[in-house]
Design a protein around this motif. Structure first.
Motif, PDB file in Angstrom:
ATOM      1  N   LEU A  98       0.833  -1.203   0.000  1.00 19.22           N
ATOM      2  CA  LEU A  98       0.000   0.000   0.000  1.00 19.22           C
ATOM      3  C   LEU A  98       0.868   1.254   0.000  1.00 19.22           C
ATOM      4  O   LEU A  98       0.691   2.149  -0.831  1.00 19.22           O
ATOM      5  CB  LEU A  98      -0.923  -0.015   1.222  1.00 19.22           C
ATOM      6  CG  LEU A  98      -1.817   1.203   1.428  1.00 19.22           C
ATOM      7  CD1 LEU A  98      -2.883   1.270   0.344  1.00 19.22           C
ATOM      8  CD2 LEU A  98      -2.464   1.127   2.812  1.00 19.22           C
ATOM      9  N   ALA A  99       1.818   1.311   0.929  1.00 22.76           N
ATOM     10  CA  ALA A  99       2.663   2.499   1.063  1.00 22.76           C
ATOM     11  C   ALA A  99       3.559   2.726  -0.145  1.00 22.76           C
ATOM     12  O   ALA A  99       3.798   3.870  -0.540  1.00 22.76           O
ATOM     13  CB  ALA A  99       3.512   2.394   2.331  1.00 22.76           C
ATOM     14  N   SER A 100       4.038   1.642  -0.753  1.00 21.91           N
ATOM     15  CA  SER A 100       4.958   1.772  -1.894  1.00 21.91           C
ATOM     16  C   SER A 100       4.230   1.900  -3.226  1.00 21.91           C
ATOM     17  O   SER A 100       4.861   2.069  -4.262  1.00 21.91           O
ATOM     18  CB  SER A 100       5.895   0.558  -1.947  1.00 21.91           C
ATOM     19  OG  SER A 100       5.168  -0.616  -2.240  1.00 21.91           O
ATOM     20  N   ARG A 101       2.895   1.785  -3.171  1.00 23.06           N
ATOM     21  CA  ARG A 101       2.045   1.890  -4.359  1.00 23.06           C
ATOM     22  C   ARG A 101       2.283   0.790  -5.383  1.00 23.06           C
ATOM     23  O   ARG A 101       2.078   0.975  -6.575  1.00 23.06           O
ATOM     24  CB  ARG A 101       2.187   3.268  -5.005  1.00 23.06           C
ATOM     25  CG  ARG A 101       1.813   4.357  -4.025  1.00 23.06           C
ATOM     26  CD  ARG A 101       1.268   5.547  -4.683  1.00 23.06           C
ATOM     27  NE  ARG A 101       0.743   6.445  -3.655  1.00 23.06           N
ATOM     28  CZ  ARG A 101       0.743   7.733  -3.769  1.00 23.06           C
ATOM     29  NH1 ARG A 101       1.210   8.298  -4.842  1.00 23.06           N
ATOM     30  NH2 ARG A 101       0.239   8.479  -2.802  1.00 23.06           N
ATOM     31  N   HIS A 102       2.692  -0.360  -4.883  1.00 26.39           N
ATOM     32  CA  HIS A 102       2.856  -1.507  -5.770  1.00 26.39           C
ATOM     33  C   HIS A 102       1.592  -2.343  -5.849  1.00 26.39           C
ATOM     34  O   HIS A 102       1.559  -3.320  -6.597  1.00 26.39           O
ATOM     35  CB  HIS A 102       4.039  -2.367  -5.330  1.00 26.39           C
ATOM     36  CG  HIS A 102       5.342  -1.807  -5.796  1.00 26.39           C
ATOM     37  ND1 HIS A 102       5.778  -1.901  -7.095  1.00 26.39           N
ATOM     38  CD2 HIS A 102       6.289  -1.110  -5.140  1.00 26.39           C
ATOM     39  CE1 HIS A 102       6.935  -1.294  -7.214  1.00 26.39           C
ATOM     40  NE2 HIS A 102       7.271  -0.803  -6.045  1.00 26.39           N
ATOM     41  N   GLU A 103       0.581  -1.956  -5.098  1.00 30.91           N
ATOM     42  CA  GLU A 103      -0.714  -2.615  -5.179  1.00 30.91           C
ATOM     43  C   GLU A 103      -1.775  -1.550  -4.973  1.00 30.91           C
ATOM     44  O   GLU A 103      -1.629  -0.667  -4.115  1.00 30.91           O
ATOM     45  CB  GLU A 103      -0.840  -3.699  -4.113  1.00 30.91           C
ATOM     46  CG  GLU A 103      -2.087  -4.552  -4.218  1.00 30.91           C
ATOM     47  CD  GLU A 103      -2.035  -5.565  -5.353  1.00 30.91           C
ATOM     48  OE1 GLU A 103      -2.867  -5.435  -6.291  1.00 30.91           O
ATOM     49  OE2 GLU A 103      -1.198  -6.468  -5.320  1.00 30.91           O
ATOM     50  N   ASP A 104      -2.821  -1.624  -5.747  1.00 35.24           N
ATOM     51  CA  ASP A 104      -3.925  -0.685  -5.644  1.00 35.24           C
ATOM     52  C   ASP A 104      -4.632  -0.887  -4.305  1.00 35.24           C
ATOM     53  O   ASP A 104      -4.940  -2.028  -3.937  1.00 35.24           O
ATOM     54  CB  ASP A 104      -4.893  -0.940  -6.804  1.00 35.24           C
ATOM     55  CG  ASP A 104      -6.111  -0.056  -6.722  1.00 35.24           C
ATOM     56  OD1 ASP A 104      -5.962   1.168  -6.858  1.00 35.24           O
ATOM     57  OD2 ASP A 104      -7.213  -0.604  -6.511  1.00 35.24           O
ATOM     58  N   PRO A 105      -4.895   0.196  -3.541  1.00 31.89           N
ATOM     59  CA  PRO A 105      -5.564   0.051  -2.244  1.00 31.89           C
ATOM     60  C   PRO A 105      -6.907  -0.670  -2.349  1.00 31.89           C
ATOM     61  O   PRO A 105      -7.225  -1.513  -1.503  1.00 31.89           O
ATOM     62  CB  PRO A 105      -5.763   1.487  -1.769  1.00 31.89           C
ATOM     63  CG  PRO A 105      -4.838   2.311  -2.565  1.00 31.89           C
ATOM     64  CD  PRO A 105      -4.574   1.579  -3.841  1.00 31.89           C
ATOM     65  N   ASP A 106      -7.692  -0.357  -3.378  1.00 35.00           N
ATOM     66  CA  ASP A 106      -8.987  -1.011  -3.522  1.00 35.00           C
ATOM     67  C   ASP A 106      -8.829  -2.519  -3.692  1.00 35.00           C
ATOM     68  O   ASP A 106      -9.618  -3.296  -3.150  1.00 35.00           O
ATOM     69  CB  ASP A 106      -9.759  -0.415  -4.706  1.00 35.00           C
ATOM     70  CG  ASP A 106     -10.185   1.018  -4.441  1.00 35.00           C
ATOM     71  OD1 ASP A 106     -10.510   1.335  -3.270  1.00 35.00           O
ATOM     72  OD2 ASP A 106     -10.183   1.819  -5.393  1.00 35.00           O
TER      73      ASP A 106
END
Length: 164
Positions: A98-106
């Motif tokens: 989540l923090a590194s933006r390697h996966e979409d939060p949704d």
């Protein structure tokens, strides 16, 4: 043979659980100072005002760690216990993604790899806040480290939903 990145993640899997043994006072001081310094710009702009008068509990389930957070006078405050409005729970790797933006939060929430309980409207507002933060406000070395670790975690198979 393990790559250096894979080796670091395996080391993290062994070392991070030890943080649960760190006295809460030390955790609180370190987290408050670090977060307030790293997020000074968005805090000053009122980005965290959604937490004014509300408490968020972050639980890192696989590490046995939890902190309650609120925002007072444009500073994040951490407590061991508080009248929590919303809880976000997940494993450390999911929070890193989540923090590194390697996966979409949704995607993380839809697949129950991160869980919101309590005031879901507040939880969604916090999720959107996290997603909207500009990585350029973080120290460059921290963002690079998060990106590198997050990329390695993203390459690995998904473990599944969060344990309760």
């Amino acid at each position: 043979m393990l790559s250096p990145r894979e080796g670091l993640l395996r080391l993290a899997d062994r070392v991070l659980p030890l943080t649960a043994r760190v006295p809460f006072l030390v955790q609180r001081v370190a987290l408050e100072r670090s977060l307030n310094r790293a997020l000074a710009e968005p805090l000053g702009e009122g980005a965290f005002d959604v937490l004014n008068g509300h408490w968020l509990r972050l639980e890192v389930a696989d590490l046995g760690l939890a902190w309650c957070l609120t925002c007072e006078r444009q500073h994040l405050r951490i407590a061991a216990q508080a009248p929590v409005d919303v809880t976000i729970r997940g494993n450390w790797r999911e929070f890193l993604l989540l923090a590194s933006r390697h996966e979409d939060p949704d995607t993380l929430f839809f697949r129950r790899r991160l869980v919101i309980e309590g005031d879901t409207e507040l939880g969604l507002a916090i999720k959107n806040l996290i997603d909207s933060l500009d990585p350029d406000t973080l120290p460059a070395w921290l963002w690079k480290a998060m990106q590198t670790a997050g990329a390695e975690v993203a390459r690995q198979p998904v473990a599944g939903a969060v344990a309760r």
